[in-house]
Design a protein around this motif. Structure first.
Motif, PDB file in Angstrom:
ATOM      1  N   PHE A  30       0.837  -1.200   0.000  1.00  0.00           N
ATOM      2  CA  PHE A  30       0.000   0.000   0.000  1.00  0.00           C
ATOM      3  C   PHE A  30       0.873   1.252   0.000  1.00  0.00           C
ATOM      4  N   ALA A  31       1.966   1.229   0.751  1.00  0.00           N
ATOM      5  CA  ALA A  31       2.883   2.372   0.766  1.00  0.00           C
ATOM      6  C   ALA A  31       3.424   2.639  -0.639  1.00  0.00           C
ATOM      7  N   GLY A  32       3.804   1.584  -1.334  1.00  0.00           N
ATOM      8  CA  GLY A  32       4.310   1.744  -2.698  1.00  0.00           C
ATOM      9  C   GLY A  32       3.261   2.282  -3.646  1.00  0.00           C
ATOM     10  N   ALA A  33       2.038   1.797  -3.509  1.00  0.00           N
ATOM     11  CA  ALA A  33       0.960   2.242  -4.395  1.00  0.00           C
ATOM     12  C   ALA A  33       0.576   3.690  -4.117  1.00  0.00           C
ATOM     13  N   GLY A  34       0.589   4.085  -2.856  1.00  0.00           N
ATOM     14  CA  GLY A  34       0.139   5.421  -2.487  1.00  0.00           C
ATOM     15  C   GLY A  34       1.247   6.427  -2.273  1.00  0.00           C
ATOM     16  N   GLY A  35       2.492   5.953  -2.235  1.00  0.00           N
ATOM     17  CA  GLY A  35       3.615   6.858  -2.044  1.00  0.00           C
ATOM     18  C   GLY A  35       3.796   7.332  -0.610  1.00  0.00           C
ATOM     19  N   PHE A  37       5.629   6.785   2.481  1.00  0.00           N
ATOM     20  CA  PHE A  37       6.779   6.070   3.012  1.00  0.00           C
ATOM     21  C   PHE A  37       7.183   6.560   4.399  1.00  0.00           C
ATOM     22  N   ASN A  38       6.202   6.996   5.181  1.00  0.00           N
ATOM     23  CA  ASN A  38       6.447   7.374   6.559  1.00  0.00           C
ATOM     24  C   ASN A  38       7.010   6.142   7.265  1.00  0.00           C
ATOM     25  N   PRO A  39       8.134   6.282   7.977  1.00  0.00           N
ATOM     26  CA  PRO A  39       8.745   5.116   8.628  1.00  0.00           C
ATOM     27  C   PRO A  39       7.872   4.433   9.675  1.00  0.00           C
ATOM     28  N   LEU A  40       6.804   5.092  10.153  1.00  0.00           N
ATOM     29  CA  LEU A  40       5.885   4.423  11.076  1.00  0.00           C
ATOM     30  C   LEU A  40       5.255   3.188  10.450  1.00  0.00           C
ATOM     31  N   HIS A  41       5.256   3.136   9.116  1.00  0.00           N
ATOM     32  CA  HIS A  41       4.595   2.054   8.398  1.00  0.00           C
ATOM     33  C   HIS A  41       5.532   0.934   7.949  1.00  0.00           C
ATOM     34  N   ASP A  43       9.272   0.757   9.417  1.00  0.00           N
ATOM     35  CA  ASP A  43      10.486   0.669  10.237  1.00  0.00           C
ATOM     36  C   ASP A  43      10.079   0.432  11.696  1.00  0.00           C
ATOM     37  N   ALA A  44      10.210  -0.828  12.141  1.00  0.00           N
ATOM     38  CA  ALA A  44       9.759  -1.189  13.495  1.00  0.00           C
ATOM     39  C   ALA A  44      10.498  -0.396  14.571  1.00  0.00           C
ATOM     40  N   GLY A  45      11.790  -0.189  14.411  1.00  0.00           N
ATOM     41  CA  GLY A  45      12.552   0.585  15.394  1.00  0.00           C
ATOM     42  C   GLY A  45      12.041   2.012  15.507  1.00  0.00           C
ATOM     43  N   TYR A  46      11.798   2.631  14.382  1.00  0.00           N
ATOM     44  CA  TYR A  46      11.262   3.992  14.360  1.00  0.00           C
ATOM     45  C   TYR A  46       9.888   4.033  15.032  1.00  0.00           C
ATOM     46  N   ALA A  47       9.030   3.066  14.695  1.00  0.00           N
ATOM     47  CA  ALA A  47       7.687   3.016  15.279  1.00  0.00           C
ATOM     48  C   ALA A  47       7.764   2.860  16.798  1.00  0.00           C
ATOM     49  N   ARG A  48       8.672   2.010  17.270  1.00  0.00           N
ATOM     50  CA  ARG A  48       8.815   1.819  18.720  1.00  0.00           C
ATOM     51  C   ARG A  48       9.314   3.090  19.406  1.00  0.00           C
ATOM     52  N   ARG A  49      10.272   3.773  18.771  1.00  0.00           N
ATOM     53  CA  ARG A  49      10.773   5.029  19.347  1.00  0.00           C
ATOM     54  C   ARG A  49       9.665   6.088  19.387  1.00  0.00           C
ATOM     55  N   ALA A  50       8.685   5.975  18.516  1.00  0.00           N
ATOM     56  CA  ALA A  50       7.550   6.908  18.501  1.00  0.00           C
ATOM     57  C   ALA A  50       6.469   6.501  19.505  1.00  0.00           C
ATOM     58  N   GLY A  51       6.688   5.386  20.236  1.00  0.00           N
ATOM     59  CA  GLY A  51       5.741   4.961  21.261  1.00  0.00           C
ATOM     60  C   GLY A  51       4.759   3.890  20.827  1.00  0.00           C
ATOM     61  N   LEU A  52       4.933   3.361  19.626  1.00  0.00           N
ATOM     62  CA  LEU A  52       4.058   2.289  19.141  1.00  0.00           C
ATOM     63  C   LEU A  52       4.694   0.934  19.416  1.00  0.00           C
ATOM     64  N   PRO A  53       3.916  -0.121  19.529  1.00  0.00           N
ATOM     65  CA  PRO A  53       4.496  -1.447  19.760  1.00  0.00           C
ATOM     66  C   PRO A  53       5.186  -2.002  18.514  1.00  0.00           C
ATOM     67  N   ASP A  54       4.805  -1.544  17.328  1.00  0.00           N
ATOM     68  CA  ASP A  54       5.376  -2.021  16.054  1.00  0.00           C
ATOM     69  C   ASP A  54       4.874  -1.088  14.965  1.00  0.00           C
ATOM     70  N   VAL A  55       5.162  -1.412  13.725  1.00  0.00           N
ATOM     71  CA  VAL A  55       4.667  -0.591  12.621  1.00  0.00           C
ATOM     72  C   VAL A  55       3.143  -0.668  12.584  1.00  0.00           C
TER      73      VAL A  55
END
Length: 140
Positions: A30-35, A37-41, A43-55
């Motif tokens: 979906f990221a590729g189709a819609g463009g 590419f926010n790392p929350l979607h 990059d698991a490490g980035y998502a965790r640093r943002a307070g999420l359990p995963d992407v």
């Protein structure tokens, strides 16, 4: 070719659909189709640093799934309006259940108001409203 509207009645529950489990591949495609590419979607490490359990999936992915489901039921050419509200994130492994209800049928303009939801278990992920063209029962 335009397909005829279907008959809808006030209070009618729409046939539900289950989607999932959601995979990392679903999100990346979906990221590729819609463009998006926010790392929350992706990059698991980035998502965790943002307070999420995963992407998490992008909200437009669930909005698209809900729109595709309702237009499969009523035919896309009969969709008049569609709006959504994002309620909570969709994660890898989640199973979405899409449901809807006919709130009102207006016989003067042959439209129906729908309330839509996508849930994971009892948690609403996205809610929506739609107005669709409908056929009268006498035309069925």
């Amino acid at each position: 070719m335009t397909r005829a509207p279907i008959v809808l009645t006030t209070g009618q529950e729409l046939e539900s659909r289950e989607i999932g489990p959601i995979t990392q591949t679903d999100i990346v495609r979906f990221a590729g189709a819609g463009g998006d590419f926010n790392p929350l979607h992706h990059d698991a490490g980035y998502a965790r640093r943002a307070g999420l359990p995963d992407v998490i999936a992008m909200g437009q992915m669930q909005a698209g799934m809900l729109a595709a489901w309702v237009t499969d039921l009523v035919h896309v050419e009969n969709l008049v309006t569609y709006s959504v509200r994002f309620a909570s994130p969709l994660a890898i492994g989640d199973r979405l259940v899409l449901t809807g209800r006919v709130d009102d049928v207006d016989p003067t303009d042959h439209t129906a108001a729908l309330t839509l939801e996508a849930k994971v278990d009892d948690r609403v992920v996205i809610s929506g409203k739609a107005r669709v063209r409908t056929a009268s029962e006498s035309a069925a």
